[in-house]
Scaffold this motif. Structure first.
Motif, PDB file in Angstrom:
ATOM      1  N   PHE A  11      55.587  16.692  31.528  1.00  0.00           N
ATOM      2  CA  PHE A  11      55.278  17.714  32.522  1.00  0.00           C
ATOM      3  C   PHE A  11      56.487  17.977  33.420  1.00  0.00           C
ATOM      4  O   PHE A  11      56.738  19.132  33.782  1.00  0.00           O
ATOM      5  N   ASP A  12      57.216  16.944  33.798  1.00  0.00           N
ATOM      6  CA  ASP A  12      58.406  17.141  34.627  1.00  0.00           C
ATOM      7  C   ASP A  12      59.397  18.072  33.939  1.00  0.00           C
ATOM      8  O   ASP A  12      59.978  18.963  34.570  1.00  0.00           O
ATOM      9  N   THR A  13      59.588  17.840  32.637  1.00  0.00           N
ATOM     10  CA  THR A  13      60.501  18.700  31.881  1.00  0.00           C
ATOM     11  C   THR A  13      59.956  20.121  31.803  1.00  0.00           C
ATOM     12  O   THR A  13      60.692  21.099  31.970  1.00  0.00           O
ATOM     13  N   LEU A  14      58.657  20.238  31.570  1.00  0.00           N
ATOM     14  CA  LEU A  14      58.025  21.545  31.450  1.00  0.00           C
ATOM     15  C   LEU A  14      58.120  22.333  32.745  1.00  0.00           C
ATOM     16  O   LEU A  14      58.534  23.500  32.746  1.00  0.00           O
ATOM     17  N   ILE A  15      57.755  21.710  33.852  1.00  0.00           N
ATOM     18  CA  ILE A  15      57.750  22.434  35.124  1.00  0.00           C
ATOM     19  C   ILE A  15      59.168  22.756  35.580  1.00  0.00           C
ATOM     20  O   ILE A  15      59.424  23.790  36.207  1.00  0.00           O
ATOM     21  N   ALA A  16      60.128  21.877  35.240  1.00  0.00           N
ATOM     22  CA  ALA A  16      61.524  22.129  35.618  1.00  0.00           C
ATOM     23  C   ALA A  16      62.088  23.341  34.885  1.00  0.00           C
ATOM     24  O   ALA A  16      62.952  24.052  35.419  1.00  0.00           O
ATOM     25  N   ASN A  17      61.603  23.579  33.667  1.00  0.00           N
ATOM     26  CA  ASN A  17      62.112  24.687  32.861  1.00  0.00           C
ATOM     27  C   ASN A  17      61.332  25.984  33.056  1.00  0.00           C
ATOM     28  O   ASN A  17      61.610  26.982  32.386  1.00  0.00           O
ATOM     29  N   THR A  18      60.348  25.972  33.946  1.00  0.00           N
ATOM     30  CA  THR A  18      59.554  27.170  34.223  1.00  0.00           C
ATOM     31  C   THR A  18      60.223  27.974  35.335  1.00  0.00           C
ATOM     32  O   THR A  18      60.654  27.405  36.341  1.00  0.00           O
ATOM     33  N   LYS A  19      60.311  29.282  35.146  1.00  0.00           N
ATOM     34  CA  LYS A  19      60.992  30.123  36.140  1.00  0.00           C
ATOM     35  C   LYS A  19      60.260  30.080  37.482  1.00  0.00           C
ATOM     36  O   LYS A  19      59.035  29.912  37.547  1.00  0.00           O
ATOM     37  N   THR A  20      61.025  30.235  38.564  1.00  0.00           N
ATOM     38  CA  THR A  20      60.478  30.156  39.921  1.00  0.00           C
ATOM     39  C   THR A  20      60.399  31.541  40.550  1.00  0.00           C
ATOM     40  O   THR A  20      61.326  32.350  40.396  1.00  0.00           O
ATOM     41  N   ARG A  21      59.282  31.805  41.206  1.00  0.00           N
ATOM     42  CA  ARG A  21      59.160  33.019  42.017  1.00  0.00           C
ATOM     43  C   ARG A  21      59.024  32.617  43.481  1.00  0.00           C
ATOM     44  O   ARG A  21      58.391  31.603  43.803  1.00  0.00           O
ATOM     45  N   THR A  22      59.611  33.405  44.341  1.00  0.00           N
ATOM     46  CA  THR A  22      59.681  33.069  45.761  1.00  0.00           C
ATOM     47  C   THR A  22      58.532  33.716  46.519  1.00  0.00           C
ATOM     48  O   THR A  22      58.199  34.891  46.293  1.00  0.00           O
ATOM     49  N   LEU A  23      57.930  32.945  47.419  1.00  0.00           N
ATOM     50  CA  LEU A  23      56.856  33.457  48.261  1.00  0.00           C
ATOM     51  C   LEU A  23      57.422  34.400  49.327  1.00  0.00           C
ATOM     52  O   LEU A  23      58.554  34.245  49.746  1.00  0.00           O
ATOM     53  N   ASN A  30      40.983  40.699  23.044  1.00  0.00           N
ATOM     54  CA  ASN A  30      41.762  41.937  23.025  1.00  0.00           C
ATOM     55  C   ASN A  30      41.666  42.738  24.315  1.00  0.00           C
ATOM     56  O   ASN A  30      42.530  43.583  24.577  1.00  0.00           O
ATOM     57  N   ASN A  31      40.640  42.458  25.129  1.00  0.00           N
ATOM     58  CA  ASN A  31      40.352  43.379  26.235  1.00  0.00           C
ATOM     59  C   ASN A  31      40.402  42.763  27.630  1.00  0.00           C
ATOM     60  O   ASN A  31      40.159  43.471  28.602  1.00  0.00           O
ATOM     61  N   GLU A  32      40.706  41.462  27.720  1.00  0.00           N
ATOM     62  CA  GLU A  32      40.729  40.835  29.035  1.00  0.00           C
ATOM     63  C   GLU A  32      42.017  40.036  29.223  1.00  0.00           C
ATOM     64  O   GLU A  32      42.547  39.455  28.280  1.00  0.00           O
ATOM     65  N   MET A  33      42.481  40.026  30.464  1.00  0.00           N
ATOM     66  CA  MET A  33      43.679  39.279  30.804  1.00  0.00           C
ATOM     67  C   MET A  33      43.548  38.795  32.247  1.00  0.00           C
ATOM     68  O   MET A  33      43.070  39.528  33.113  1.00  0.00           O
ATOM     69  N   GLU A  34      43.953  37.546  32.482  1.00  0.00           N
ATOM     70  CA  GLU A  34      43.912  37.054  33.857  1.00  0.00           C
ATOM     71  C   GLU A  34      45.025  36.056  34.105  1.00  0.00           C
ATOM     72  O   GLU A  34      45.543  35.435  33.173  1.00  0.00           O
ATOM     73  N   SER A  35      45.402  35.938  35.374  1.00  0.00           N
ATOM     74  CA  SER A  35      46.374  34.930  35.787  1.00  0.00           C
ATOM     75  C   SER A  35      45.662  33.922  36.669  1.00  0.00           C
ATOM     76  O   SER A  35      44.878  34.294  37.550  1.00  0.00           O
ATOM     77  N   VAL A  36      45.933  32.644  36.427  1.00  0.00           N
ATOM     78  CA  VAL A  36      45.282  31.583  37.172  1.00  0.00           C
ATOM     79  C   VAL A  36      46.349  30.726  37.851  1.00  0.00           C
ATOM     80  O   VAL A  36      47.338  30.340  37.230  1.00  0.00           O
ATOM     81  N   LEU A  37      46.167  30.476  39.143  1.00  0.00           N
ATOM     82  CA  LEU A  37      47.046  29.589  39.897  1.00  0.00           C
ATOM     83  C   LEU A  37      46.508  28.173  39.787  1.00  0.00           C
ATOM     84  O   LEU A  37      45.334  27.920  40.091  1.00  0.00           O
ATOM     85  N   ILE A  38      47.358  27.253  39.329  1.00  0.00           N
ATOM     86  CA  ILE A  38      46.939  25.867  39.103  1.00  0.00           C
ATOM     87  C   ILE A  38      47.839  24.935  39.894  1.00  0.00           C
ATOM     88  O   ILE A  38      49.075  25.037  39.810  1.00  0.00           O
ATOM     89  N   ASN A  39      47.234  24.043  40.642  1.00  0.00           N
ATOM     90  CA  ASN A  39      47.978  23.000  41.353  1.00  0.00           C
ATOM     91  C   ASN A  39      47.886  21.685  40.579  1.00  0.00           C
ATOM     92  O   ASN A  39      46.787  21.275  40.176  1.00  0.00           O
ATOM     93  N   TYR A  40      49.043  21.054  40.354  1.00  0.00           N
ATOM     94  CA  TYR A  40      49.121  19.788  39.620  1.00  0.00           C
ATOM     95  C   TYR A  40      49.648  18.694  40.537  1.00  0.00           C
ATOM     96  O   TYR A  40      50.520  18.959  41.408  1.00  0.00           O
ATOM     97  N   ASP A  41      49.154  17.463  40.358  1.00  0.00           N
ATOM     98  CA  ASP A  41      49.765  16.364  41.095  1.00  0.00           C
ATOM     99  C   ASP A  41      51.118  16.042  40.463  1.00  0.00           C
ATOM    100  O   ASP A  41      51.515  16.634  39.448  1.00  0.00           O
ATOM    101  N   LEU A  42      51.849  15.107  41.044  1.00  0.00           N
ATOM    102  CA  LEU A  42      53.207  14.828  40.597  1.00  0.00           C
ATOM    103  C   LEU A  42      53.242  14.182  39.219  1.00  0.00           C
ATOM    104  O   LEU A  42      54.315  14.076  38.605  1.00  0.00           O
ATOM    105  N   ASN A  43      52.089  13.741  38.701  1.00  0.00           N
ATOM    106  CA  ASN A  43      52.001  13.197  37.346  1.00  0.00           C
ATOM    107  C   ASN A  43      51.563  14.245  36.319  1.00  0.00           C
ATOM    108  O   ASN A  43      51.396  13.937  35.142  1.00  0.00           O
TER     109      ASN A  43
END
Length: 421
Positions: free
Chosen positions: A270-282, A348-361
């Motif tokens: 997960f550390d590798t995965l989250i590190a390689n995910t692009k960041t968007r600024t609030l 084919n007809n639905e799309m959604e974005s979900v915000l997920i919070n993960y612990d450090l593990n």
């Protein structure tokens, strides 16, 4: 007189030698035909002939035992036009007597044999046998599904493993996906575009045992096929390998299940995965919709297992749902937890974005949908404004009049998402 008597005895002896003893029939000659066995089994099980189609019954003589035959009888329930469900009757019978030696029943509510928009194309008994230990050999039943959509073709194959246990059968592996293909195709012949993703899972018996049964190693290969015109304006496929991985199915004293990664493995991955995910600024306004995903480059590879999307979408891998994770980004909201936003296309007809919070593990703390769009009726949409530890979600519904509902959420220091009252 004695001479006549002797001649009479000789005559009898000669005739007796010319009378042949009845020849014993071979096993092949005494065995019943498969049709005779099937008819006998259907009668023994007291099945209604109107509820089964003889053409859909599948049978195969055991590869390692010609005295036994496997028979699958799909029983139609809840039939309505082209939509129906099938109960499954699985029987092992003697090929000479047609006596049932082992039988197994499963309702359509649990076996997954449902034929609708994604319909059952085939039911088959695998040729391969699975030697799971010195005394248990399992056989596989494969069910293939597909849809009729040309622009969005979908097909999948699932296998379940069964082994003899007393007078019944034990289901050792339940509806495991061995193949899946989905994608988008431009049906306009003047154009050349197709994007198809294929997943293949090959099962191999290991020499390592868990709870007395050999582990099953899964070799997973995911490839992507794109059709495009070459320099000669010819439409050709280009196949690329997206990922290859290996994991293990272990026996848990009842059935096989995927080996769960250790906490340490989760942390590293997960550390590798989250590190390689692009960041968007609030602050961010997430208004993900179908207009954002028109071109091929709009779709990105998302690690479904790494982000644990199955915990958010339990039906992600189930047949007929055709879920696909298509984009992701992360938000640096807190040092106490990680935040990622994943976009999932649901059919084919639905799309959604979900915000997920993960612990450090890398374990999921909480999640909330922040964007939604649909093209079936075009009457609903969700957008969200995400700021530091807050979400303002706007739900818009177009009926006779435009209706707008706004909800507020707070994200605490532990990553929990709580609606404001």
């Amino acid at each position: 007189m004695k001479i006549v008597y002797v001649l009479f005895l000789c005559l009898l002896s000669s005739c007796a030698q010319n009378i042949k003893e009845p020849k014993e029939k071979t096993a092949e000659e005494t065995a019943l035909s498969q049709e005779e066995i099937i008819n006998s089994v259907v009668e023994t099980l007291h099945l209604d002939q109107d509820e089964i189609k003889l053409g859909t019954i599948v049978s195969k003589v055991f590869p390692s035992n010609s005295d036994e035959i496997i028979i699958i009888i799909p029983e139609i329930v809840n039939e309505e036009e082209d939509i129906y469900e099938l109960n499954s009757h699985i029987v092992i019978a003697n090929t000479t007597t047609a006596n049932i030696k082992h039988k197994y029943f499963e309702s359509s509510k649990t076996n997954g044999w449902i034929s609708d928009a994604v319909f059952i194309e085939d039911i088959a008994i695998e040729d391969l046998e699975y030697k799971l230990n010195d005394s248990v050999t399992a056989f596989g039943i494969m069910v293939q599904f597909r849809n009729n959509s040309q622009p969005n073709p979908y097909s999948t194959s699932i296998v379940s493993l069964y082994a003899k246990k007393n007078h019944t059968l034990q289901k050792l592996l339940d509806n495991f996906t061995t193949y899946e293909s989905s994608g988008e195709v431009n049906v306009n012949f003047s154009d050349c575009y197709a994007d198809i993703v294929k997943e293949k899972n090959e099962l191999k018996i290991s020499d390592i045992t868990t709870n007395g049964y050999y582990d099953i190693t899964v070799l997973q290969t995911i490839t992507q096929i794109n059709y495009a015109k070459d320099e000669n304006e010819e439409c050709n496929p280009i196949e690329k390998s997206k990922s290859e991985q290996q994991y293990v199915l272990k026996f848990n004293n009842e059935s096989y299940e995927a080996k769960k990664a250790t906490a340490e493995e989760n942390t590293v991955n997960f550390d590798t995965l989250i590190a390689n995910t692009k960041t968007r600024t609030l602050p961010i306004t997430d208004s993900t919709n179908f207009d954002d995903f028109i071109d091929e480059d709009d779709y990105k590879v998302v690690d479904v297992k790494g982000f644990k999307l199955i915990n958010v979408y339990p039906n992600f891998y189930k047949e007929g749902y055709n879920f696909k994770a298509i984009a992701s980004y992360k938000i640096e909201m807190s040092h106490n937890f990680h935040t990622a936003v994943i976009t999932v296309r649901k059919g084919n007809n639905e799309m959604e974005s979900v915000l997920i919070n993960y612990d450090l593990n890398g374990e999921i703390i909480d999640y909330e949908v922040v964007a939604y769009d649909e093209t079936a009726e075009g009457i609903a949409r969700i957008t969200s404004k995400i700021e530091n530890h807050t979400i303002e979600r706007t739900y818009t519904l177009w009926l006779e009049d435009k209706e707008i509902t706004v909800e507020q959420f707070q994200i605490d220091e532990e990553g929990n998402i709580k609606p404001e009252k």
